[in-house]
Design a protein around this motif. Structure first.
Motif, PDB file in Angstrom:
ATOM      1  N   SER A   1       0.812  -1.218   0.000  1.00 48.00           N
ATOM      2  CA  SER A   1       0.000   0.000   0.000  1.00 48.00           C
ATOM      3  C   SER A   1       0.847   1.271   0.000  1.00 48.00           C
ATOM      4  O   SER A   1       0.378   2.340  -0.383  1.00 48.00           O
ATOM      5  N   VAL A   2       2.099   1.155   0.427  1.00 46.78           N
ATOM      6  CA  VAL A   2       2.978   2.325   0.455  1.00 46.78           C
ATOM      7  C   VAL A   2       3.279   2.796  -0.959  1.00 46.78           C
ATOM      8  O   VAL A   2       3.221   3.995  -1.254  1.00 46.78           O
ATOM      9  N   THR A   3       3.577   1.859  -1.858  1.00 41.07           N
ATOM     10  CA  THR A   3       4.006   2.081  -3.252  1.00 41.07           C
ATOM     11  C   THR A   3       5.468   2.533  -3.292  1.00 41.07           C
ATOM     12  O   THR A   3       5.973   3.177  -2.370  1.00 41.07           O
ATOM     13  N   GLU A   4       6.133   2.203  -4.380  1.00 42.96           N
ATOM     14  CA  GLU A   4       7.571   2.492  -4.482  1.00 42.96           C
ATOM     15  C   GLU A   4       7.877   3.995  -4.475  1.00 42.96           C
ATOM     16  O   GLU A   4       8.815   4.426  -3.796  1.00 42.96           O
ATOM     17  N   PRO A   5       7.121   4.836  -5.205  1.00 41.02           N
ATOM     18  CA  PRO A   5       7.427   6.285  -5.132  1.00 41.02           C
ATOM     19  C   PRO A   5       7.314   6.845  -3.715  1.00 41.02           C
ATOM     20  O   PRO A   5       8.135   7.669  -3.298  1.00 41.02           O
ATOM     21  N   ASN A   6       6.305   6.393  -2.975  1.00 41.49           N
ATOM     22  CA  ASN A   6       6.154   6.886  -1.603  1.00 41.49           C
ATOM     23  C   ASN A   6       7.221   6.320  -0.670  1.00 41.49           C
ATOM     24  O   ASN A   6       7.638   6.982   0.285  1.00 41.49           O
ATOM     25  N   PHE A   7       7.680   5.104  -0.948  1.00 46.55           N
ATOM     26  CA  PHE A   7       8.770   4.557  -0.148  1.00 46.55           C
ATOM     27  C   PHE A   7      10.026   5.398  -0.339  1.00 46.55           C
ATOM     28  O   PHE A   7      10.785   5.644   0.604  1.00 46.55           O
ATOM     29  N   LYS A   8      10.226   5.869  -1.574  1.00 43.93           N
ATOM     30  CA  LYS A   8      11.365   6.751  -1.831  1.00 43.93           C
ATOM     31  C   LYS A   8      11.219   8.052  -1.036  1.00 43.93           C
ATOM     32  O   LYS A   8      12.204   8.581  -0.494  1.00 43.93           O
ATOM     33  N   LEU A   9       9.998   8.589  -0.915  1.00 46.85           N
ATOM     34  CA  LEU A   9       9.784   9.783  -0.091  1.00 46.85           C
ATOM     35  C   LEU A   9      10.098   9.500   1.379  1.00 46.85           C
ATOM     36  O   LEU A   9      10.607  10.365   2.104  1.00 46.85           O
ATOM     37  N   MET A  10       9.799   8.273   1.807  1.00 40.15           N
ATOM     38  CA  MET A  10      10.095   7.882   3.178  1.00 40.15           C
ATOM     39  C   MET A  10      11.611   7.899   3.420  1.00 40.15           C
ATOM     40  O   MET A  10      12.092   8.383   4.451  1.00 40.15           O
ATOM     41  N   LEU A  11      12.364   7.383   2.453  1.00 40.52           N
ATOM     42  CA  LEU A  11      13.826   7.382   2.584  1.00 40.52           C
ATOM     43  C   LEU A  11      14.379   8.809   2.551  1.00 40.52           C
ATOM     44  O   LEU A  11      15.329   9.141   3.267  1.00 40.52           O
ATOM     45  N   ASP A  12      13.788   9.654   1.708  1.00 40.05           N
ATOM     46  CA  ASP A  12      14.204  11.062   1.686  1.00 40.05           C
ATOM     47  C   ASP A  12      13.963  11.718   3.043  1.00 40.05           C
ATOM     48  O   ASP A  12      14.753  12.548   3.503  1.00 40.05           O
ATOM     49  N   PHE A  13      12.843  11.347   3.675  1.00 44.35           N
ATOM     50  CA  PHE A  13      12.545  11.868   5.003  1.00 44.35           C
ATOM     51  C   PHE A  13      13.639  11.478   5.996  1.00 44.35           C
ATOM     52  O   PHE A  13      14.074  12.294   6.814  1.00 44.35           O
ATOM     53  N   LEU A  14      14.093  10.224   5.931  1.00 42.10           N
ATOM     54  CA  LEU A  14      15.146   9.785   6.849  1.00 42.10           C
ATOM     55  C   LEU A  14      16.386  10.666   6.698  1.00 42.10           C
ATOM     56  O   LEU A  14      16.955  11.145   7.682  1.00 42.10           O
ATOM     57  N   LYS A  15      16.809  10.885   5.455  1.00 45.97           N
ATOM     58  CA  LYS A  15      18.022  11.686   5.234  1.00 45.97           C
ATOM     59  C   LYS A  15      17.806  13.135   5.656  1.00 45.97           C
ATOM     60  O   LYS A  15      18.695  13.751   6.260  1.00 45.97           O
ATOM     61  N   ASP A  16      16.638  13.652   5.344  1.00 43.37           N
ATOM     62  CA  ASP A  16      16.342  15.028   5.740  1.00 43.37           C
ATOM     63  C   ASP A  16      16.340  15.154   7.258  1.00 43.37           C
ATOM     64  O   ASP A  16      16.887  16.094   7.834  1.00 43.37           O
ATOM     65  N   PHE A  17      15.731  14.180   7.908  1.00 46.93           N
ATOM     66  CA  PHE A  17      15.670  14.160   9.371  1.00 46.93           C
ATOM     67  C   PHE A  17      17.066  14.138   9.981  1.00 46.93           C
ATOM     68  O   PHE A  17      17.348  14.823  10.965  1.00 46.93           O
TER      69      PHE A  17
END
Length: 453
Positions: A251-267
């Motif tokens: 349900s996350v989908t690959e594009p949104n998973f990439k946003l999740m990883l971007d969040f980690l780096k931004d954080f």
């Protein structure tokens, strides 16, 4: 009594605060209406505010000027090199009552204090904090033009107004938008409650700390709590063992998973990884659990970021229970980098209710919390928050965050991030905030980043 930070400010995990370089001048109203006892509270606010400033390391320079009928320079930014020297100088500032000549206070600040000769450094942000209890009554026509002149020199103006019924002048003094840079309290003894609200906006300016706005746009006064002062000197001294648990289900989908990883780096941009204060591990889950890296696997931020970039999307069901179990049984261990006497923090990011081993999900969270692992949960697009409410460390108002879309994750970074230096105290008090810009149910819209002078 006072909240130093508001509900979500329990993570001022601003390891990056230590790297922020600031030239900072306080402009203090010493007019007769202030009174001497309240002027003393103002000076106490300065010292309390500067407790977490990196003065001894040279990153933060501080100057102070006071004004009433006349302007009285107290010390320049290059006059003192240690925090103790600055505090001693603040203790020796006399109360000089008189009228309210804010215009000349501002003029002295931007013409005589922010100069190379008096400690102003190139390529370092210039910050002025004006504290006043009234509208100027001397040279009042020059007050706003002097503020504009200062802002035109790239001096960022914060204004703290005390007991003001007419905020028009301070609204025009503060750097726009006023909702971010003008703060109002009703009494002088409420100043302490503002410290971290202003401080985080200021010291994390380059890190876009917009969780501040979340408090000031709230439509009604809400209870907030004051944690006891922590003898940490600087958020950069905070040591954390931090594990992210990421939902990689279909349900996350690959594009949104990439946003999740971007969040980690931004954080993690402002985390002190290279200095060893913060260790980071990541585990993802869908049907199965996939360990990505342990807390002792990488020693530099760049290594951590490279590893995050290489995390694959592994779609499947939502097995949150095993994600949590792996985190507390296999990642928070001495062998894998967990350190004694260092806070253990887990941040779970998920977009749905677990659908595998769901009966074990909350018990696994409880097991983690019983090991003194503090659980933050970020839920994305959830209509049913009952499960994430039970996963997060109580109280959920401080430790469970909800956004509607994955691309809103960035706005959450500092709301979560700011809660790690400070722990809540049970005594709530109401703090009145300026009128709302947005609904409190959604995070603030990020303005474009400011640039250094």
């Amino acid at each position: 009594m006072y909240s130093r930070s508001g509900r979500y400010q329990s993570i001022c995990f601003t390891s990056g605060c230590s790297n922020t370089r600031l030239d900072l001048v306080f402009v203090l109203d010493a007019s007769t209406s202030v009174t001497e006892p309240n002027f003393k509270l103002m000076l106490d606010f300065l010292k309390d505010f500067l407790q977490v400033a990196n003065i001894d390391g040279g990153n933060v320079r501080v100057g102070v000027v006071i004004y009433s009928t006349e302007v009285h320079m107290q010390f320049q930014m290059n006059q003192y090199r240690t925090k103790q020297q600055v505090f001693d100088a603040i203790d020796n500032i006399p109360y000089r009552f008189g009228s309210t000549n804010t215009a000349d206070g501002l003029r002295t600040m931007h013409e005589e204090m922010f100069t190379r000769q008096n400690g102003d450094r190139p390529n370092v942000d210039n910050i002025c904090i004006l504290v006043t209890d009234g509208v100027s009554n001397i040279n009042s026509r020059r007050t706003v033009p002097e503020a504009v002149a200062a802002r035109n020199k790239n001096i960022h103006l914060y204004v703290i107004g005390i007991g003001l019924t007419d905020t028009r002048e301070v609204d025009q003094i503060a750097t726009p938008p006023v909702e971010e840079n003008r703060f109002i309290v009703q009494e002088f003894d409420e100043l302490r409650a503002l410290r971290d609200k202003v401080f985080s906006s200021l010291y994390n300016k380059n890190c876009l700390v917009y969780y501040l706005l979340y408090f000031f746009v709230a439509p009604d006064p809400i209870p907030i709590t004051l944690p006891p002062p922590k003898e940490i000197g600087s958020c950069s001294n905070t040591r954390l063992d931090l594990v992210f648990v990421l939902d990689a289900s279909t349900s996350v989908t690959e594009p949104n998973f990439k946003l999740m990883l971007d969040f980690l780096k931004d954080f993690l941009q402002v985390a002190n990884i290279d200095g060893g204060n913060v260790r980071v591990g990541v585990v993802i889950y869908s049907t199965e659990v996939h360990m990505q890296f342990q807390m002792n696997q990488y020693r530099t931020k760049q290594q951590v970021f490279d590893a995050i970039d290489n995390i694959p999307y592994r779609y499947g069901s939502t097995n949150t229970a095993d994600g949590l179990r792996t985190m507390h049984e296999e990642m928070f261990t001495r062998k894998n980098g967990d350190r004694p006497n260092v806070d253990n923090i887990c941040i779970l990011v998920t977009d749905g209710v677990s659908n595998i081993n769901s009966r074990r999900t909350v018990p696994e969270a409880v097991a983690a919390r019983n090991k003194n692992i503090h659980l933050y949960v970020i839920g994305i697009g959830l209509t049913d928050t009952r499960e994430v409410d039970q996963i997060a460390t109580p109280p959920i108002e401080e430790n469970r965050f909800i956004v509607q879309e994955f691309d809103e994750l960035r706005a959450l970074r500092d709301k979560v991030f700011s809660s790690l230096c400070i722990s809540p105290d049970p005594t709530p008090i109401p703090i009145t905030r300026p009128p709302p810009k947005e609904s409190r149910t959604s995070p603030p819209t990020l303005p474009p980043p400011t640039t250094s002078k």
